[in-house]
Design an enzyme around this catalytic site. Structure first.
Site, PDB file in Angstrom:
ATOM      1  N   LEU A  40       5.832  -2.584 -11.164  1.00  0.00           N
ATOM      2  CA  LEU A  40       5.605  -2.690  -9.727  1.00  0.00           C
ATOM      3  C   LEU A  40       4.702  -1.559  -9.261  1.00  0.00           C
ATOM      4  O   LEU A  40       4.748  -0.453  -9.812  1.00  0.00           O
ATOM      5  CB  LEU A  40       6.935  -2.591  -8.957  1.00  0.00           C
ATOM      6  CG  LEU A  40       7.962  -3.701  -9.159  1.00  0.00           C
ATOM      7  CD1 LEU A  40       9.218  -3.374  -8.369  1.00  0.00           C
ATOM      8  CD2 LEU A  40       7.407  -5.053  -8.753  1.00  0.00           C
ATOM      9  N   ASP A  41       3.904  -1.826  -8.232  1.00  0.00           N
ATOM     10  CA  ASP A  41       3.207  -0.740  -7.557  1.00  0.00           C
ATOM     11  C   ASP A  41       4.261   0.197  -6.972  1.00  0.00           C
ATOM     12  O   ASP A  41       5.351  -0.231  -6.567  1.00  0.00           O
ATOM     13  CB  ASP A  41       2.330  -1.280  -6.417  1.00  0.00           C
ATOM     14  CG  ASP A  41       1.203  -2.171  -6.912  1.00  0.00           C
ATOM     15  OD1 ASP A  41       0.842  -2.063  -8.105  1.00  0.00           O
ATOM     16  OD2 ASP A  41       0.681  -2.969  -6.108  1.00  0.00           O
ATOM     17  N   ARG A  42       3.941   1.453  -6.889  1.00  0.00           N
ATOM     18  CA  ARG A  42       4.930   2.463  -6.486  1.00  0.00           C
ATOM     19  C   ARG A  42       5.600   2.183  -5.132  1.00  0.00           C
ATOM     20  O   ARG A  42       6.803   2.419  -4.986  1.00  0.00           O
ATOM     21  CB  ARG A  42       4.274   3.845  -6.486  1.00  0.00           C
ATOM     22  CG  ARG A  42       5.256   4.992  -6.483  1.00  0.00           C
ATOM     23  CD  ARG A  42       4.594   6.284  -6.901  1.00  0.00           C
ATOM     24  NE  ARG A  42       5.587   7.336  -7.060  1.00  0.00           N
ATOM     25  CZ  ARG A  42       5.337   8.515  -7.605  1.00  0.00           C
ATOM     26  NH1 ARG A  42       4.135   8.794  -8.066  1.00  0.00           N
ATOM     27  NH2 ARG A  42       6.284   9.428  -7.705  1.00  0.00           N
TER      28      ARG A  42
END
Length: 207
Positions: A40-42
């Protein structure tokens, strides 16, 4: 807010924390194997999927490559889309230096074809709730494709949101993943609970 894999920030990623957990729980000497299947993106919430064996990683990567899995995301966007449901196709090009992706509506050299479908669920106190099913898995795909149709994700300053969320998150949640277990061959459905923050607590029942 948790980094999934190591990057230039030097922050300890989730993958290293999970390796430590595996070494302790299963009393493994030395380095534990861990393959990142789904990241996942942060600023995105939801599930993350790891493989504990190289064979499991190889088989799961093949399922993703052959599009035999089904990912479901929930997003809260600032504006309602023009259509209650639609299929979006763009060509995406990522600028690694700026960590930002640009969406084009026509084929372009160096850009990757990207596809998703969405459906409108309902209006919420903080925006409009969409269910999104990506067909491809490009960097920042859902964020930039929704922004291109005038529906930036709430809190996503990088792609057009007017203000940030207090916790620096964006209102994109990896809700569910359906796949076939790489060893037992049994169908598996993973569902991730929503974050306990006001913007999600206010949405209510999606049905």
């Amino acid at each position: 807010g948790q980094l999934v894999q190591g990057d230039e920030t030097g922050d300890t990623p989730l993958s290293e924390l999970v390796k430590g957990y595996i070494r302790e729980k299963f009393k493994k000497p030395g380095e534990a194997f861990l393959g990142v299947i789904h990241r996942l993106d942060r600023p995105v919430s939801g599930f993350v999927l790891f493989a504990r064996t190289s064979k499991g990683l190889e088989r799961m990567n093949e399922q993703f490559r052959l599009k035999q899995t089904q990912k479901t995301y929930w997003a809260i966007v600032a504006q309602a889309p023009a259509k209650p449901e639609d299929r979006l196709v763009h060509w995406l090009e990522k600028n690694e230096a700026k960590n930002k992706t640009t969406a084009y509506r026509k084929e372009r050299d160096g850009a990757q074809r990207s596809e998703l479908s969405y459906r409108y669920i309902k209006k919420t106190p903080h925006g409009h709730w969409l269910e999104v099913k990506p067909v491809t898995g490009r960097p920042h795909q859902i964020r930039v494709q929704l922004a291109d149709i005038g529906c930036p994700i709430v809190g996503d300053l990088k792609y057009g949101a007017v203000s940030a969320n207090e916790d620096a998150s964006i209102c994109l949640h990896a809700r569910a993943l359906e796949f076939i277990h790489p060893v037992t061959k049994v169908p598996v459905v993973i569902t991730a609970d929503l974050p306990s923050v006001a913007v999600w607590s206010a949405v209510g029942d999606p049905s």
